[in-house]
Design a protein around this motif. Structure first.
Motif, PDB file in Angstrom:
ATOM      1  N   ALA A 167     -11.344  35.055  22.626  1.00 11.71           N
ATOM      2  CA  ALA A 167     -11.587  33.757  22.009  1.00 11.71           C
ATOM      3  C   ALA A 167     -12.139  33.908  20.595  1.00 11.71           C
ATOM      4  CB  ALA A 167     -12.560  32.936  22.860  1.00 11.71           C
ATOM      5  N   GLU A 168     -11.681  33.048  19.725  1.00 13.36           N
ATOM      6  CA  GLU A 168     -12.213  32.861  18.378  1.00 13.36           C
ATOM      7  C   GLU A 168     -12.204  34.138  17.539  1.00 13.36           C
ATOM      8  OE1 GLU A 168     -15.360  30.120  17.745  1.00 13.36           O
ATOM      9  OE2 GLU A 168     -15.283  29.364  19.791  1.00 13.36           O
ATOM     10  N   THR A 169     -11.035  34.704  17.417  1.00 11.46           N
ATOM     11  CA  THR A 169     -10.853  35.801  16.464  1.00 11.46           C
ATOM     12  C   THR A 169     -10.720  35.205  15.073  1.00 11.46           C
ATOM     13  OG1 THR A 169      -9.744  37.233  18.078  1.00 11.46           O
ATOM     14  CG2 THR A 169      -9.337  37.691  15.747  1.00 11.46           C
ATOM     15  N   ARG A 170     -11.639  35.532  14.201  1.00  9.64           N
ATOM     16  CA  ARG A 170     -11.615  34.999  12.832  1.00  9.64           C
ATOM     17  C   ARG A 170     -10.804  35.935  11.952  1.00  9.64           C
ATOM     18  NH1 ARG A 170     -12.001  32.011  10.276  1.00  9.64           N
ATOM     19  NH2 ARG A 170     -13.899  31.574   9.105  1.00  9.64           N
ATOM     20  N   VAL A 171      -9.806  35.382  11.314  1.00  8.51           N
ATOM     21  CA  VAL A 171      -8.959  36.180  10.433  1.00  8.51           C
ATOM     22  C   VAL A 171      -8.664  35.386   9.170  1.00  8.51           C
ATOM     23  CG1 VAL A 171      -6.889  35.390  11.689  1.00  8.51           C
ATOM     24  CG2 VAL A 171      -6.745  37.408  10.223  1.00  8.51           C
ATOM     25  N   ALA A 177      -5.236  33.183  25.426  1.00  6.03           N
ATOM     26  CA  ALA A 177      -5.505  33.161  26.865  1.00  6.03           C
ATOM     27  C   ALA A 177      -4.227  33.562  27.597  1.00  6.03           C
ATOM     28  CB  ALA A 177      -5.966  31.786  27.315  1.00  6.03           C
ATOM     29  N   LEU A 178      -4.313  34.592  28.437  1.00  8.05           N
ATOM     30  CA  LEU A 178      -3.166  35.111  29.180  1.00  8.05           C
ATOM     31  C   LEU A 178      -3.376  34.870  30.668  1.00  8.05           C
ATOM     32  CD1 LEU A 178      -2.750  38.572  27.389  1.00  8.05           C
ATOM     33  CD2 LEU A 178      -1.844  36.342  26.692  1.00  8.05           C
ATOM     34  N   THR A 189      -8.829  42.465  26.142  1.00 14.97           N
ATOM     35  CA  THR A 189      -8.987  41.414  25.141  1.00 14.97           C
ATOM     36  C   THR A 189      -9.153  41.997  23.746  1.00 14.97           C
ATOM     37  OG1 THR A 189     -11.398  41.258  25.397  1.00 14.97           O
ATOM     38  CG2 THR A 189     -10.030  39.920  26.871  1.00 14.97           C
ATOM     39  N   ASP A 190      -9.666  43.217  23.659  1.00 13.75           N
ATOM     40  CA  ASP A 190      -9.764  43.868  22.346  1.00 13.75           C
ATOM     41  C   ASP A 190      -8.373  44.122  21.774  1.00 13.75           C
ATOM     42  OD1 ASP A 190     -11.666  45.189  20.380  1.00 13.75           O
ATOM     43  OD2 ASP A 190     -10.284  46.841  20.797  1.00 13.75           O
ATOM     44  N   ARG A 205      -1.216  31.358  26.079  1.00  9.90           N
ATOM     45  CA  ARG A 205      -1.579  30.154  25.321  1.00  9.90           C
ATOM     46  C   ARG A 205      -2.401  30.592  24.112  1.00  9.90           C
ATOM     47  NH1 ARG A 205      -3.321  24.960  28.434  1.00  9.90           N
ATOM     48  NH2 ARG A 205      -1.056  24.791  28.413  1.00  9.90           N
ATOM     49  N   VAL A 206      -1.963  30.163  22.933  1.00  5.09           N
ATOM     50  CA  VAL A 206      -2.624  30.531  21.687  1.00  5.09           C
ATOM     51  C   VAL A 206      -3.126  29.258  21.014  1.00  5.09           C
ATOM     52  CG1 VAL A 206      -2.367  31.659  19.451  1.00  5.09           C
ATOM     53  CG2 VAL A 206      -1.107  32.530  21.441  1.00  5.09           C
TER      54      VAL A 206
END
Length: 290
Positions: free
Chosen positions: A13-17, A37-38, A57-58, A97-98
Motif C-alpha cells: 500500500a501507498e508506494t510513493r513514486v 492488492a493481489l 509485497t516488496d 487491483r491497483v
C-alpha cells in the motif's frame, strides 16, 4: 460448525513514486501514490503459513518503480499495465487491483512566462484511478478527491422535516460549499483517451456545481452526476460523496452591529455528508469495478 477462510487479498500500500520527465523545453512532474492488492487461492498461506504462492509485497513495490522508469503516462494506463503484469506473469495471482492517486503540481511563472523546472503544489483536487483485472476483463474507475468548491449565493434550504430537536432555521440564501469526492466507471478499458476523459468529467462537475441553483445539496449532487454522463459517453456511472462545509452567519448583535449576510463562521465538524450515484439506465453490470 465449520470455519472457512473468506475473501482475502494482500499487497503493498501507498508506494510513493515521483517521475521527472526531463524534456528540453520544460520538465514535467508526475507524483503518485500507488497501492497494489493481489488475490488468488491463498488458503494454504493462511492456514499453514506456506508462502509458495505469495509474491512479496516488496517485489510489488519494486515493480511500481521499474514500470515508472519506462514512463507513466495517464494513471489509468499505468494501472492497467501493472494489473495485467501481476496477473499474467504469476500463476497464483487471479486478480489484481491497483489504486493510484496523482497529486497536482502547477508550473510556476517567471515574468509571465512558464518556468522550466519550478513547480508548486496546486489545489485542483487529487486525481484518482482504480484498475481491476482478473485475467479476462479489466475495469477502470477514475475520479477526483478534495476538489473544494463554493457558491457564495444561489443556494437555499427550507421545507425540511422538523421535530422537537430541530433548531436549524430555514434559509433562502446560503453559502454552499463542499469538497467533491467523485468516482466514475468507464464502460470499457480499451481505446479511451484517459486524459481527455478526466479533463472533460472534471469540467462537467465544476460547470454543474456553478450553474445549478440549489435547493438542496442532493439536487446539486444529481446535477453534477447527470452533467458528467451527458458530457462523457464513455462513462456509465458516477458516484459522489459531498461533505457540506457549513458556513454559519455570525451574530454581531452583542456588539451593536448588524450582519447583512457577510460574516460567517466556517465550521469543519460535524458536517452533513451527502452521497449517491447517478448512472445510465442501460449501464453494463459493474462487475468488480468498485
Amino acid at each position: 460448525m465449520s470455519i472457512v477462510l473468506g475473501d482475502n487479498q494482500y499487497g503493498k500500500a501507498e508506494t510513493r513514486v515521483v517521475r521527472i520527465d526531463r524534456d528540453a523545453e520544460a520538465h514535467r512532474v508526475t507524483d503518485l501514490n500507488v497501492s497494489v492488492a493481489l488475490s488468488g487461492d491463498m488458503t494454504d498461506t493462511h492456514l499453514t503459513g506456506a508462502n509458495d504462492k505469495v509474491l512479496p509485497t516488496d517485489t510489488q513495490k519494486n515493480t511500481v518503480y521499474v514500470f515508472a522508469r519506462d514512463g507513466v503516462g495517464e494513471i489509468e494506463e499505468f494501472g492497467l499495465r501493472l494489473a495485467r503484469h501481476f496477473v499474467d506473469s504469476q500463476p497464483t495471482v487471479g486478480r489484481a487491483r491497483v489504486r493510484i492517486e496523482q497529486y497536482p503540481w502547477t508550473r510556476l511563472e517567471l515574468e509571465g512566462a512558464p518556468a522550466h523546472h519550478s513547480f508548486a503544489r496546486s489545489g485542483e483536487g487529487t486525481r484518482t484511478a482504480v484498475v481491476t483485472y482478473d485475467g479476462r476483463q479489466a475495469w477502470v474507475v477514475s475520479g477526483i478527491t478534495d476538489l473544494v468548491v463554493l457558491n457564495s449565493t444561489g443556494s437555499e434550504f427550507w421545507g425540511f422535516l422538523k421535530d422537537r430537536y430541530t433548531t436549524l432555521q430555514e434559509t433562502r440564501d446560503r453559502i454552499l460549499a463542499t469538497a467533491v469526492n467523485a468516482t466514475w466507471r468507464h464502460e470499457g478499458a480499451e481505446d479511451t483517451d484517459w486524459g481527455k476523459s478526466y479533463a472533460t468529467a472534471r469540467r462537467a462537475l465544476l460547470d454543474a456545481f456553478a450553474e445549478t441553483y440549489s435547493l438542496s445539496l442532493q439536487q446539486t449532487l444529481y446535477a453534477m452526476g447527470e452533467r458528467v454522463l451527458r458530457t462523457c459517453p464513455e462513462i456509465v456511472e458516477v458516484r459522489l460523496s459531498l461533505p457540506n462545509k457549513h458556513h454559519f452567519l455570525v451574530d454581531l448583535a452583542p456588539f451593536g452591529l448588524d450582519n447583512p449576510n457577510e460574516v460567517f463562521h466556517a465550521a469543519d465538524r460535524p458536517y452533513g455528508l451527502i452521497e449517491g450515484s447517478v448512472l445510465r439506465d442501460d449501464a453494463p453490470p459493474a462487475g468488480m469495478a468498485w
